[in-house]
Design an enzyme around this catalytic site. Structure first.
Site, PDB file in Angstrom:
ATOM      1  N   LYS A  56      -3.397   6.914  -3.194  1.00 51.07           N
ATOM      2  CA  LYS A  56      -3.245   5.799  -4.138  1.00 51.07           C
ATOM      3  C   LYS A  56      -3.418   6.385  -5.538  1.00 51.07           C
ATOM      4  O   LYS A  56      -4.470   6.271  -6.161  1.00 51.07           O
ATOM      5  CB  LYS A  56      -4.275   4.713  -3.809  1.00 51.07           C
ATOM      6  CG  LYS A  56      -3.794   3.324  -4.220  1.00 51.07           C
ATOM      7  CD  LYS A  56      -4.541   2.259  -3.468  1.00 51.07           C
ATOM      8  CE  LYS A  56      -4.403   0.898  -4.113  1.00 51.07           C
ATOM      9  NZ  LYS A  56      -3.054   0.372  -4.163  1.00 51.07           N
TER      10      LYS A  56
HETATM   11  N1  PLP Z   1       1.256  -0.023  -0.043  1.00 49.46           N
HETATM   12  C1  PLP Z   1       1.138   0.164  -1.356  1.00 49.46           C
HETATM   13  C2  PLP Z   1       2.124   1.049  -2.046  1.00 49.46           C
HETATM   14  C3  PLP Z   1       0.096  -0.462  -2.068  1.00 49.46           C
HETATM   15  O1  PLP Z   1      -0.020  -0.307  -3.380  1.00 49.46           O
HETATM   16  C4  PLP Z   1      -0.798  -1.295  -1.367  1.00 49.46           C
HETATM   17  C5  PLP Z   1      -1.877  -1.969  -2.078  1.00 49.46           C
HETATM   18  O2  PLP Z   1      -2.958  -1.491  -2.169  1.00 49.46           O
HETATM   19  C6  PLP Z   1      -0.641  -1.431   0.011  1.00 49.46           C
HETATM   20  C7  PLP Z   1       0.405  -0.789   0.643  1.00 49.46           C
HETATM   21  C8  PLP Z   1      -1.600  -2.263   0.814  1.00 49.46           C
HETATM   22  O3  PLP Z   1      -2.851  -1.640   0.914  1.00 49.46           O
HETATM   23  P1  PLP Z   1      -4.179  -2.494   1.089  1.00 49.46           P
HETATM   24  O4  PLP Z   1      -3.911  -3.409   2.215  1.00 49.46           O
HETATM   25  O5  PLP Z   1      -5.219  -1.498   1.402  1.00 49.46           O
HETATM   26  O6  PLP Z   1      -4.403  -3.205  -0.175  1.00 49.46           O
HETATM   27  C1  COI Z   2      -3.332  -3.914  -4.170  1.00 51.24           C
HETATM   28  O1  COI Z   2      -2.907  -4.709  -3.352  1.00 51.24           O
HETATM   29  O2  COI Z   2      -4.544  -3.748  -4.383  1.00 51.24           O
HETATM   30  C2  COI Z   2      -2.441  -3.080  -4.938  1.00 51.24           C
HETATM   31  O3  COI Z   2      -2.857  -2.039  -5.339  1.00 51.24           O
HETATM   32  C3  COI Z   2      -1.074  -3.551  -5.182  1.00 51.24           C
HETATM   33  C4  COI Z   2      -0.706  -3.481  -6.628  1.00 51.24           C
HETATM   34  C5  COI Z   2      -1.470  -4.442  -7.494  1.00 51.24           C
HETATM   35  C6  COI Z   2      -0.717  -2.084  -7.136  1.00 51.24           C
END
Ligand code: PLP
Ligand code: COI
Length: 363
Positions: A203
């Site tokens: 990330k």
């Molecule tokens: N994929 C991407 C590219 C994201 O930015 C996010 C958001 O965080 C997710 C998937 C989903 O991840 P999470 O469920 O941990 O928020």
């Molecule tokens: C999240 O769901 O936390 C993300 O990072 C998605 C976006 C705001 C970058």
């Protein structure tokens, strides 16, 4: 530096915190990511001192030398998590240790210092403790944004020896402005997000910088989000710009693209796989192609599609646009299984349902 004791947090008082009236006005309709709480947390890292100088302080500008290496070579990572008001009158985070672990994995991939898991969670808890009144009532939540960047003043290309870790908090409502029950997506066949061996599973801010042109194309085509395909065959669905994706087939099975190093291992994705399996749904982590998506939508084999992530929670995908034509999933509205899984997830997050998994972390 793991042998150095964890720093204790120094609290700097806020000279002029937001009034209760102003806060109530801001919390009435916060949108996403535009309203911020009064405080932030910062922790410094240097190779010589390890993690040190932990502070809870008024939110404000961070003075930076213009030669700080993040401004040149983009060594930056972040997390996204939420604090919710719970049914018992308290508040809780959802699986924060998973965010801490993913933050460490992102740090490793970006050759950055790894913040200990307990310190990550404590930093978030410290911020919630001082800005607790900013957690919205009702369906809103307090979005936490831990992030870290390279502060070493050096123009050589190498991993920095100094970093700043920061946590911000932002009260949020719905991520999407659309009034429709399902979103529309644009499939980018020109730009890819990540290749094998690259940073797709981390990330890091750079992944999002690289996604913005494709996301702008999505908006220009009237869509809410972009969908990326794999970088080799330009065929397999990977994920959205900021969310993972699931496909519900007419035999009742749920398909989601496998984690192979090019997509973000979503915590919502992992939680939905568990919840769905425990509801008796067969979940298959397997590649699914754009051709199959189009054909299965046309034949009716595909029942529902949804996107999921911390910011967006779970939302149906109703319309798909591509350079070679558009198609609709079922009747274009959000499906029943999507709604049921969302309610199951939200029920646990907000303490309205039992938490057999130990996912809820009271704060
Ligand atoms: N994929 C991407 C590219 C994201 O930015 C996010 C958001 O965080 C997710 C998937 C989903 O991840 P999470 O469920 O941990 O928020
Ligand atoms: C999240 O769901 O936390 C993300 O990072 C998605 C976006 C705001 C970058």
């Amino acid at each position: 530096m793991t042998s150095v004791p964890a720093p204790t947090f120094q609290h700097l008082p806020h000279p002029a915190p937001t009034s209760a009236e102003r806060r109530a006005a801001l919390l009435a309709d916060p949108g996403f990511g535009r309203v911020f709480t009064d405080h932030m947390v910062t922790i410094r890292y240097s190779q010589a001192e390890g993690w040190h100088d932990a502070k809870v302080l008024p939110r404000g500008p961070i003075p930076m030398d213009p030669a700080s290496s993040v401004l040149h070579y983009a060594q930056e990572i972040f997390e996204g998590m939420k604090a919710y008001r719970t049914a018992d009158g308290g508040a809780a985070l959802f699986r924060p240790e998973e965010n801490a672990r993913r933050f460490q994995a992102s740090a490793r991939r970006m050759a950055m210092a790894e913040l200990p898991e307990a310190l990550f969670v404590e930093a978030v808890e410290q911020l919630i403790a001082v800005d607790r009144d900013w957690i919205p009532e009702g369906e809103g939540s307090l979005y936490l944004r831990p992030f870290m960047f390279a502060t070493e003043v050096f123009l050589g290309v190498k991993p920095a020896s100094e970093y700043l870790f920061v946590v911000l908090a932002s009260p949020v409502g719905a991520y999407f402005k659309t009034k429709a029950s399902a979103i529309s997506v644009w499939v980018s066949e020109t730009y890819t997000r990540a290749a094998l061996g690259g940073t797709g599973a981390a990330k890091c801010g750079g992944n999002y910088a690289a996604s913005l042109l494709a996301q702008s194309e999505a908006i220009a085509h009237g869509c809410d989000q972009v969908v990326f395909l794999d970088a080799i065959e330009r065929r397999w669905i990977e994920e959205l710009g900021g969310m993972n994706v699931f496909f519900l087939m007419d035999d009742g099975a749920l398909i989601t693209p496998p984690l192979g190093g090019t997509i973000l291992p979503g915590i919502t994705r992992a939680s939905i796989i568990t919840l769905a399996r425990d509801q008796g749904i067969v979940v298959r982590e397997e590649p699914y192609s754009l051709e199959a998506w189009r054909a299965d939508a046309a034949s009716g084999r595909l029942r529902e599609v949804f996107a999921c992530g911390t910011a967006a929670v779970l939302i149906g995908i109703g319309t798909v646009r591509t350079a070679s034509g558009d198609f609709t999933i079922a009747n274009g509205a959000e499906g029943e299984t999507t709604e049921r899984l969302r309610n199951a997830l939200i029920g646990i997050q907000r303490g309205r349902a039992a938490d057999p998994y130990g996912w809820v972390h009271p704060v």
